[in-house]
Design a protein around this motif. Structure first.
Motif, PDB file in Angstrom:
ATOM      1  N   GLY A 194     -26.068  23.349 -31.938  1.00 20.80           N
ATOM      2  CA  GLY A 194     -25.496  23.098 -33.252  1.00 20.80           C
ATOM      3  C   GLY A 194     -24.234  22.267 -33.250  1.00 20.80           C
ATOM      4  N   VAL A 195     -23.903  21.637 -32.121  1.00 21.64           N
ATOM      5  CA  VAL A 195     -22.700  20.798 -32.049  1.00 21.64           C
ATOM      6  C   VAL A 195     -22.907  19.541 -32.900  1.00 21.64           C
ATOM      7  N   LYS A 196     -21.918  19.213 -33.722  1.00 23.39           N
ATOM      8  CA  LYS A 196     -21.997  18.009 -34.543  1.00 23.39           C
ATOM      9  C   LYS A 196     -21.850  16.767 -33.661  1.00 23.39           C
ATOM     10  N   VAL A 197     -22.633  15.740 -33.980  1.00 20.80           N
ATOM     11  CA  VAL A 197     -22.677  14.530 -33.164  1.00 20.80           C
ATOM     12  C   VAL A 197     -22.450  13.302 -34.040  1.00 20.80           C
ATOM     13  N   ALA A 198     -21.733  12.326 -33.507  1.00 21.75           N
ATOM     14  CA  ALA A 198     -21.592  11.007 -34.142  1.00 21.75           C
ATOM     15  C   ALA A 198     -22.038   9.957 -33.137  1.00 21.75           C
ATOM     16  N   ASP A 199     -22.650   8.902 -33.629  1.00 19.03           N
ATOM     17  CA  ASP A 199     -23.188   7.864 -32.751  1.00 19.03           C
ATOM     18  C   ASP A 199     -22.557   6.522 -33.101  1.00 19.03           C
ATOM     19  N   CYS A 200     -21.692   6.022 -32.219  1.00 18.95           N
ATOM     20  CA  CYS A 200     -21.053   4.716 -32.397  1.00 18.95           C
ATOM     21  C   CYS A 200     -21.660   3.737 -31.402  1.00 18.95           C
ATOM     22  N   GLY A 201     -22.957   3.539 -31.521  1.00 26.10           N
ATOM     23  CA  GLY A 201     -23.665   2.665 -30.606  1.00 26.10           C
ATOM     24  C   GLY A 201     -23.453   1.200 -30.915  1.00 26.10           C
ATOM     25  N   SER A 202     -24.135   0.361 -30.148  1.00 31.53           N
ATOM     26  CA  SER A 202     -24.043  -1.081 -30.366  1.00 31.53           C
ATOM     27  C   SER A 202     -24.917  -1.484 -31.542  1.00 31.53           C
ATOM     28  N   ALA A 203     -24.750  -2.733 -31.979  1.00 32.72           N
ATOM     29  CA  ALA A 203     -25.506  -3.222 -33.127  1.00 32.72           C
ATOM     30  C   ALA A 203     -27.013  -3.188 -32.877  1.00 32.72           C
ATOM     31  N   LEU A 204     -27.403  -3.240 -31.610  1.00 26.43           N
ATOM     32  CA  LEU A 204     -28.822  -3.210 -31.261  1.00 26.43           C
ATOM     33  C   LEU A 204     -29.499  -1.938 -31.748  1.00 26.43           C
ATOM     34  N   THR A 211     -31.139   5.893 -39.316  1.00 23.59           N
ATOM     35  CA  THR A 211     -32.182   6.906 -39.457  1.00 23.59           C
ATOM     36  C   THR A 211     -31.652   8.297 -39.124  1.00 23.59           C
ATOM     37  N   ASP A 212     -30.914   8.409 -38.022  1.00 20.21           N
ATOM     38  CA  ASP A 212     -30.357   9.709 -37.637  1.00 20.21           C
ATOM     39  C   ASP A 212     -29.344  10.211 -38.658  1.00 20.21           C
ATOM     40  N   TYR A 213     -28.564   9.285 -39.228  1.00 20.00           N
ATOM     41  CA  TYR A 213     -27.569   9.701 -40.230  1.00 20.00           C
ATOM     42  C   TYR A 213     -28.250  10.186 -41.501  1.00 20.00           C
ATOM     43  N   GLU A 214     -29.223   9.429 -41.977  1.00 19.88           N
ATOM     44  CA  GLU A 214     -29.883   9.803 -43.226  1.00 19.88           C
ATOM     45  C   GLU A 214     -30.723  11.073 -43.080  1.00 19.88           C
ATOM     46  N   SER A 215     -31.147  11.377 -41.860  1.00 15.64           N
ATOM     47  CA  SER A 215     -31.911  12.608 -41.632  1.00 15.64           C
ATOM     48  C   SER A 215     -31.021  13.804 -41.334  1.00 15.64           C
ATOM     49  N   GLY A 216     -29.704  13.566 -41.222  1.00 15.65           N
ATOM     50  CA  GLY A 216     -28.765  14.664 -41.002  1.00 15.65           C
ATOM     51  C   GLY A 216     -28.564  15.055 -39.551  1.00 15.65           C
ATOM     52  N   LEU A 217     -29.105  14.267 -38.621  1.00 11.23           N
ATOM     53  CA  LEU A 217     -28.942  14.589 -37.201  1.00 11.23           C
ATOM     54  C   LEU A 217     -27.548  14.256 -36.693  1.00 11.23           C
ATOM     55  N   ILE A 218     -26.890  13.277 -37.304  1.00 11.43           N
ATOM     56  CA  ILE A 218     -25.522  12.917 -36.928  1.00 11.43           C
ATOM     57  C   ILE A 218     -24.659  12.880 -38.179  1.00 11.43           C
ATOM     58  N   VAL A 219     -23.362  13.028 -37.986  1.00 12.05           N
ATOM     59  CA  VAL A 219     -22.442  13.026 -39.135  1.00 12.05           C
ATOM     60  C   VAL A 219     -22.058  11.612 -39.551  1.00 12.05           C
ATOM     61  N   GLY A 220     -22.340  10.628 -38.688  1.00 13.67           N
ATOM     62  CA  GLY A 220     -22.018   9.250 -39.006  1.00 13.67           C
ATOM     63  C   GLY A 220     -21.793   8.449 -37.743  1.00 13.67           C
ATOM     64  N   GLY A 221     -21.275   7.242 -37.913  1.00 10.45           N
ATOM     65  CA  GLY A 221     -20.996   6.391 -36.773  1.00 10.45           C
ATOM     66  C   GLY A 221     -20.532   5.020 -37.205  1.00 10.45           C
ATOM     67  N   ALA A 222     -19.565   4.476 -36.480  1.00 11.08           N
ATOM     68  CA  ALA A 222     -19.101   3.107 -36.718  1.00 11.08           C
ATOM     69  C   ALA A 222     -19.770   2.209 -35.695  1.00 11.08           C
ATOM     70  N   VAL A 223     -20.455   1.166 -36.164  1.00 12.51           N
ATOM     71  CA  VAL A 223     -21.328   0.381 -35.292  1.00 12.51           C
ATOM     72  C   VAL A 223     -20.707  -0.958 -34.934  1.00 12.51           C
ATOM     73  N   ALA A 224     -20.438  -1.156 -33.654  1.00 15.07           N
ATOM     74  CA  ALA A 224     -19.998  -2.431 -33.085  1.00 15.07           C
ATOM     75  C   ALA A 224     -18.727  -2.962 -33.777  1.00 15.07           C
ATOM     76  N   VAL A 225     -18.501  -4.268 -33.688  1.00 17.06           N
ATOM     77  CA  VAL A 225     -17.271  -4.876 -34.205  1.00 17.06           C
ATOM     78  C   VAL A 225     -17.172  -4.700 -35.712  1.00 17.06           C
ATOM     79  N   ARG A 226     -18.298  -4.852 -36.411  1.00 11.88           N
ATOM     80  CA  ARG A 226     -18.285  -4.678 -37.868  1.00 11.88           C
ATOM     81  C   ARG A 226     -17.856  -3.259 -38.223  1.00 11.88           C
ATOM     82  N   GLY A 227     -18.400  -2.274 -37.512  1.00 12.46           N
ATOM     83  CA  GLY A 227     -18.017  -0.890 -37.762  1.00 12.46           C
ATOM     84  C   GLY A 227     -16.554  -0.631 -37.459  1.00 12.46           C
TER      85      GLY A 227
END
Length: 278
Positions: A194-204, A211-227
Motif C-alpha cells: 500500500g505504499v504510495k508511488v510516483a513515477d517521474c520517468g522519461s518522456a519515452l 495510464t498509471d495515474y488515471e487508474s490510481g496506481l500512482i499519485v502523479g509524476g513530473a515527466v522529463a524536462v517539460r515536467g
C-alpha cells in the motif's frame, strides 16, 4: 553580387546566429515562459504538499549519468520541494550511477540543504542490484540489504535509518529515470504494502505514466524536462527545467519568425513583379 535588404535576412548563416543567440540567452537568463501544468504533475505536487513534516520518502534515482539532462531537473525540483516541506529523504536506486548522481544533485542544491543534517534529514544508500528482485528485498528488510551507506557510515548508527525497517515506513516512493522502475515500485511496494508511488520517468514512458495515474496506481509524476519546468513553476523556482524549456520555446519562436519572414519576402517579390508588369 552582395545580398541586401530582405535577401540578407534570408541568409541561413544569419538565421543560425540568431537561433544560437536566442537559445543561449534564455539558457543563461531564464524568464519562465508560460507552461501548462498537467494534472499528473500537479498530483505529485499536491501529494508532497499534503505530507506531514518528518514523513520519509524513498528517492529512487534510476537513471544513468547520460540521462541527467533529462531526468536531473525533475529530481532537483522535487527534492527542493520535499526539503522545504521538511520531509526525510532516503536516496536509493537500481543503477550503478545512482550514488554519484544523488550526490551531484545534493551539491547543486547546496543552498537548500545547508540547514539539513546528513543521517537525520537525508541518507544516500548504495545502488541495489536486481531491479524487481532487489526492490522487493529492500522493501522487506533494508537493514538486511545494507550494512553501510554510500559514504561508509554504519546504517544502524544513522538516526533516519533507525526509522526505516520496511517499505511500509515510507510515506512515498518516487522513481526517476529512463526505465520502468516506477511500475516496479507499483508491483513490489504499492500492491503488496500500500505504499504510495510516483513515477517521474522519461518522456519515452509518458503514456505508461498517464495510464498509471488515471487508474490510481500512482499519485502523479513530473515527466522529463517539460515536467521539471511545470514543477518549478509550482514551487516558484527558475531551475534547469525552466532554462531548457525557455530555450526550446525560443528556438520554436525563431522558426515561426523565419517562416513568417520567408512569406513576407515571397509576397514582396510578387508585388514587385506585378508593378514591373504594369
Amino acid at each position: 553580387m552582395p545580398k541586401t535588404g530582405i535577401r540578407r535576412f534570408a541568409d541561413p548563416r544569419l538565421l543560425h546566429v540568431l537561433l544560437f543567440v536566442s537559445m543561449a540567452s534564455f539558457l543563461v537568463f531564464p524568464t519562465g515562459f508560460p507552461v501548462y501544468i498537467n494534472n499528473y504533475t500537479k498530483g505529485l505536487y499536491d501529494y508532497i504538499e499534503g505530507l506531514p513534516p518528518g514523513s520519509i520518502v524513498a528517492v529512487s534515482v534510476d537513471f544513468s549519468a547520460s540521462a541527467y539532462d533529462e531526468s536531473g531537473p525533475v529530481l532537483e525540483a522535487t527534492v527542493i520541494h520535499m526539503f522545504r516541506r521538511n520531509l526525510k529523504l532516503v536516496f536509493v536506486g537500481y543503477n550503478q550511477d545512482v550514488p554519484m548522481l544523488s550526490e551531484k544533485a545534493l551539491i547543486k542544491l547546496a543552498r537548500y540543504t545547508s540547514n539539513k543534517v546528513y543521517g537525520e534529514d537525508y541518507v544516500v544508500l548504495p545502488y541495489v542490484v536486481g531491479a524487481d528482485t532487489g526492490l522487493a528485498s529492500f522493501g522487506r528488510d533494508p537493514h538486511g540489504m545494507f550494512k553501510k551507506d554510500y559514504r561508509g557510515n554504519d546504517i544502524d548508527k544513522l538516526p533516519l535509518m533507525d526509522r526505516v525497517h520496511h517499505a511500509r515506513d515510507f510515506s512515498l516512493a518516487i522513481s526517476y529515470g529512463a526505465g520502468q522502475m516506477g511500475q516496479a515500485y507499483v508491483r513490489q511496494w504499492h500492491i503488496p504494502y500500500g505504499v504510495k508511488v510516483a513515477d517521474c520517468g522519461s518522456a519515452l514512458f509518458l503514456a505508461n505514466i498517464i495510464t498509471d495515474y488515471e487508474s490510481g496506481l500512482i499519485v502523479g509524476g513530473a515527466v522529463a524536462v517539460r515536467g521539471a519546468a511545470e514543477y518549478e513553476r509550482l514551487i516558484g523556482v527558475l531551475g534547469d527545467g525552466t532554462r531548457n524549456m525557455d530555450s526550446i520555446n525560443a528556438s520554436h519562436l525563431m522558426v515561426v519568425l523565419a517562416i513568417a519572414a520567408a512569406n513576407v519576402r515571397f509576397l514582396w517579390q510578387k508585388i514587385r513583379q506585378q508593378k514591373k508588369g504594369c
